[in-house]
Write a protein that holds these residues in place. Structure first.
Motif, PDB file in Angstrom:
ATOM      1  N   ASP A   1     -10.163 -10.440  -2.929  1.00 15.37           N
ATOM      2  CA  ASP A   1     -10.464 -10.202  -1.340  1.00 15.37           C
ATOM      3  C   ASP A   1     -10.849 -11.289  -0.619  1.00 15.37           C
ATOM      4  OD1 ASP A   1     -10.053  -7.467  -1.967  1.00 15.37           O
ATOM      5  OD2 ASP A   1     -12.139  -6.912  -2.644  1.00 15.37           O
TER       6      ASP A   1
ATOM      7  N   ARG B   1      -5.638   1.641  -8.035  1.00 14.66           N
ATOM      8  CA  ARG B   1      -6.119   2.183  -6.833  1.00 14.66           C
ATOM      9  C   ARG B   1      -6.836   1.491  -5.847  1.00 14.66           C
ATOM     10  NH1 ARG B   1      -5.152   7.770  -6.619  1.00 14.66           N
ATOM     11  NH2 ARG B   1      -5.066   8.576  -8.650  1.00 14.66           N
ATOM     12  N   THR B   2      -6.980   0.267  -6.071  1.00 19.04           N
ATOM     13  CA  THR B   2      -7.154  -1.006  -5.395  1.00 19.04           C
ATOM     14  C   THR B   2      -6.427  -2.204  -5.727  1.00 19.04           C
ATOM     15  OG1 THR B   2      -8.659  -2.332  -6.875  1.00 19.04           O
ATOM     16  CG2 THR B   2      -9.686  -0.388  -5.720  1.00 19.04           C
ATOM     17  N   LYS B   3      -6.359  -3.212  -4.480  1.00 20.18           N
ATOM     18  CA  LYS B   3      -5.586  -4.455  -4.543  1.00 20.18           C
ATOM     19  C   LYS B   3      -5.848  -5.210  -5.852  1.00 20.18           C
ATOM     20  CE  LYS B   3      -6.771  -5.179  -0.169  1.00 20.18           C
ATOM     21  NZ  LYS B   3      -7.187  -6.049   1.124  1.00 20.18           N
ATOM     22  N   GLU B   4      -7.119  -5.213  -5.984  1.00 14.92           N
ATOM     23  CA  GLU B   4      -7.680  -6.047  -6.997  1.00 14.92           C
ATOM     24  C   GLU B   4      -7.010  -5.490  -8.484  1.00 14.92           C
ATOM     25  OE1 GLU B   4     -11.945  -6.497  -7.347  1.00 14.92           O
ATOM     26  OE2 GLU B   4     -11.695  -8.535  -8.523  1.00 14.92           O
ATOM     27  N   ALA B   5      -7.224  -4.208  -8.607  1.00 17.31           N
ATOM     28  CA  ALA B   5      -6.658  -3.476  -9.794  1.00 17.31           C
ATOM     29  C   ALA B   5      -5.390  -3.529  -9.964  1.00 17.31           C
ATOM     30  CB  ALA B   5      -6.909  -1.886  -9.632  1.00 17.31           C
TER      31      ALA B   5
ATOM     32  N   ASP C   1      -2.472   6.097  -1.992  1.00 16.24           N
ATOM     33  CA  ASP C   1      -3.280   6.434  -2.881  1.00 16.24           C
ATOM     34  C   ASP C   1      -3.199   5.087  -3.934  1.00 16.24           C
ATOM     35  OD1 ASP C   1      -3.448   9.928  -3.284  1.00 16.24           O
ATOM     36  OD2 ASP C   1      -4.617   8.495  -1.727  1.00 16.24           O
ATOM     37  N   TRP C   2      -2.276   4.471  -3.923  1.00 12.73           N
ATOM     38  CA  TRP C   2      -1.910   3.224  -4.998  1.00 12.73           C
ATOM     39  C   TRP C   2      -1.405   1.984  -4.338  1.00 12.73           C
ATOM     40  CZ3 TRP C   2      -2.989   3.909  -9.825  1.00 12.73           C
ATOM     41  CH2 TRP C   2      -3.287   5.491 -10.420  1.00 12.73           C
ATOM     42  N   TRP C   3      -1.944   0.834  -4.902  1.00 14.94           N
ATOM     43  CA  TRP C   3      -1.432  -0.325  -4.533  1.00 14.94           C
ATOM     44  C   TRP C   3      -0.409  -0.854  -5.603  1.00 14.94           C
ATOM     45  CZ3 TRP C   3      -2.395  -3.309  -0.185  1.00 14.94           C
ATOM     46  CH2 TRP C   3      -3.155  -2.693   0.869  1.00 14.94           C
TER      47      TRP C   3
ATOM     48  N   ASP D   1       0.883  -1.231   0.129  1.00 13.12           N
ATOM     49  CA  ASP D   1       0.043   0.058   0.054  1.00 13.12           C
ATOM     50  C   ASP D   1       1.053   1.154   0.020  1.00 13.12           C
ATOM     51  OD1 ASP D   1      -2.480   1.103   2.309  1.00 13.12           O
ATOM     52  OD2 ASP D   1      -1.805   2.020   0.341  1.00 13.12           O
TER      53      ASP D   1
END
Length: 82
Positions: free
Chosen positions: A76, A32-36, A16-18, A13
């Motif tokens: 997730d 922007r998300t873990k999945e993305a 703002d970015w993963w 993390d």
């Protein structure tokens, strides 16, 4: 006996970015998300290694996977974030 290297992905993390990184190849991506971040890494690795093809039902059965009962889970819901 061959000693293979298990692929390892790091996910950090960065505010703002993963950031997702494949340590074997060094390919890194973000989202922007873990999945993305993981989806973007998958796409980047495909470009790095070349696109593969989906396994056939026969190939899945040879690997011990029943194609009729094969379900995908959300990132997730997986154990990789514990």
């Amino acid at each position: 006996m061959s000693k293979g290297v298990e692929p390892t992905i790091t996910l950090t993390d960065e505010g703002d970015w993963w950031v997702a990184r494949d340590t074997e190849s060094g390919v890194t991506s973000q989202g922007r998300t873990k999945e993305a971040a993981l989806e973007n890494l998958d796409e980047a690795l495909e470009g790095y290694r070349g696109a593969g093809s989906e396994p056939t039902d026969e190939e899945l059965r040879e690997m011990g996977i029943d194609p009729e009962n094969n379900e995908s889970r959300s990132v997730d819901d997986s154990d990789i974030f514990e």
